[in-house]
Design an enzyme around this catalytic site. Sequence first.
Site, mmCIF file in Angstrom:
data_model
loop_
_atom_site.group_PDB
_atom_site.id
_atom_site.type_symbol
_atom_site.label_atom_id
_atom_site.label_comp_id
_atom_site.label_asym_id
_atom_site.label_seq_id
_atom_site.Cartn_x
_atom_site.Cartn_y
_atom_site.Cartn_z
ATOM 1 C CD GLU A 47 -7.750 1.912 2.037
ATOM 2 O OE1 GLU A 47 -6.915 1.016 2.147
ATOM 3 O OE2 GLU A 47 -7.936 2.993 2.302
ATOM 4 C CG HIS A 98 -9.224 6.962 3.318
ATOM 5 N ND1 HIS A 98 -8.230 7.945 2.952
ATOM 6 C CD2 HIS A 98 -8.796 5.844 3.101
ATOM 7 C CE1 HIS A 98 -7.123 7.192 2.314
ATOM 8 N NE2 HIS A 98 -7.690 5.802 2.572
ATOM 9 C CG ASP A 116 -4.146 5.625 -0.107
ATOM 10 O OD1 ASP A 116 -3.679 4.487 -0.041
ATOM 11 O OD2 ASP A 116 -5.026 5.566 0.794
ATOM 12 C CD GLU A 153 -6.015 2.796 -0.541
ATOM 13 O OE1 GLU A 153 -4.799 2.157 -0.226
ATOM 14 O OE2 GLU A 153 -6.506 3.561 -0.139
ATOM 15 C CG ASP A 165 -2.039 0.843 1.128
ATOM 16 O OD1 ASP A 165 -1.938 2.029 0.275
ATOM 17 O OD2 ASP A 165 -2.907 0.813 1.994
ATOM 18 C CG HIS A 196 -7.903 8.257 7.081
ATOM 19 N ND1 HIS A 196 -8.911 7.399 6.629
ATOM 20 C CD2 HIS A 196 -6.696 7.605 6.688
ATOM 21 C CE1 HIS A 196 -8.196 6.206 6.521
ATOM 22 N NE2 HIS A 196 -6.943 6.586 6.493
#
Length: 288
Positions: free
Chosen positions: A176, A143, A81, A273, A70, A151
């Site tokens: 994700e 998020h 992300d 993700e 990740d 976040h």
Amino acid sequence: MKRALERGRELIAPGASVLEICEEVEDIIRKLSDGPAFPCNLSVSYEAAHYSPIPEDPKRLPEKGIVKLDLGAHVDGRIADSAISVLLKEVPKHEKLSQAVKEALDRSLKRAKPKLPVSAIGTTISATIKRKGFKPVRNLGGHGLAPYLVHSGVSIPNVPEALPWKLEPGRAYAIEPFGTDGAGYVVEGKEVTIYSLHPRPPKGWEERAGEAKELVAVIYERFKTMPFSPRWLVDVYPYQRLKELLDKLVRAGALVDYPVLLEAKKGEVAQWEHTIFVKEDGIVVTTL
Ligand code: MN
Ligand code: MN
């Protein structure tokens, strides 16, 4: 982002050093962006998320299991992300789980559009993973992203959950899905390998932090409010001393710590993700 993930995929193999893999992919991110938006996470099997190597980490990858890589990158605080799952050994059940979670992400991306309630994404993810005979991880999820904040406060669930938010034009979100053959939720482990500055620390943190206060200025200068690894501060203090100061700052309320998240029944966990940017007339996946 994609190049860093692809290089990571090549390096992930039984016996490989977790530290060496993460340092190499973080270097790629530094070359192609303003730097990592958070430390390289390389979590194995029932570690669902938040394992990043510590300084001089001796950890090596085992013979089998699902590895979640990740990664985050930013340009002027705008964050991408993205995560992939990689199998250490061709185990049919692991392959099926990883594919189920990947399909959950693909279907969510197809469904995503301006003003879609985030609960609709949770429903899609949950149904896709359950249809393949696995469980979504109910207390992990996507998020909202904001400048220098991984976040934003907006959550995108992995289960049908009535949350108040919609996908808003002009905003970025990470989607994700996580799936497992275990209990379907994660618990916090004892290890902490990732920290970030608290965006709004509680009153009085300076007094409680004492001599650790000086470190906060260094952290803000280097990482703003984005998560960081103690590996990125060992030029300031030796690791043992650094760890003491970081823990003190957590107790003072100045820092947030991110314990390693473990599947409650030690089930195998897969994650996929992508980050999307929502426009007035559709979405763009920014991590392809
Ligand atoms: Mn991520
Ligand atoms: Mn994320």
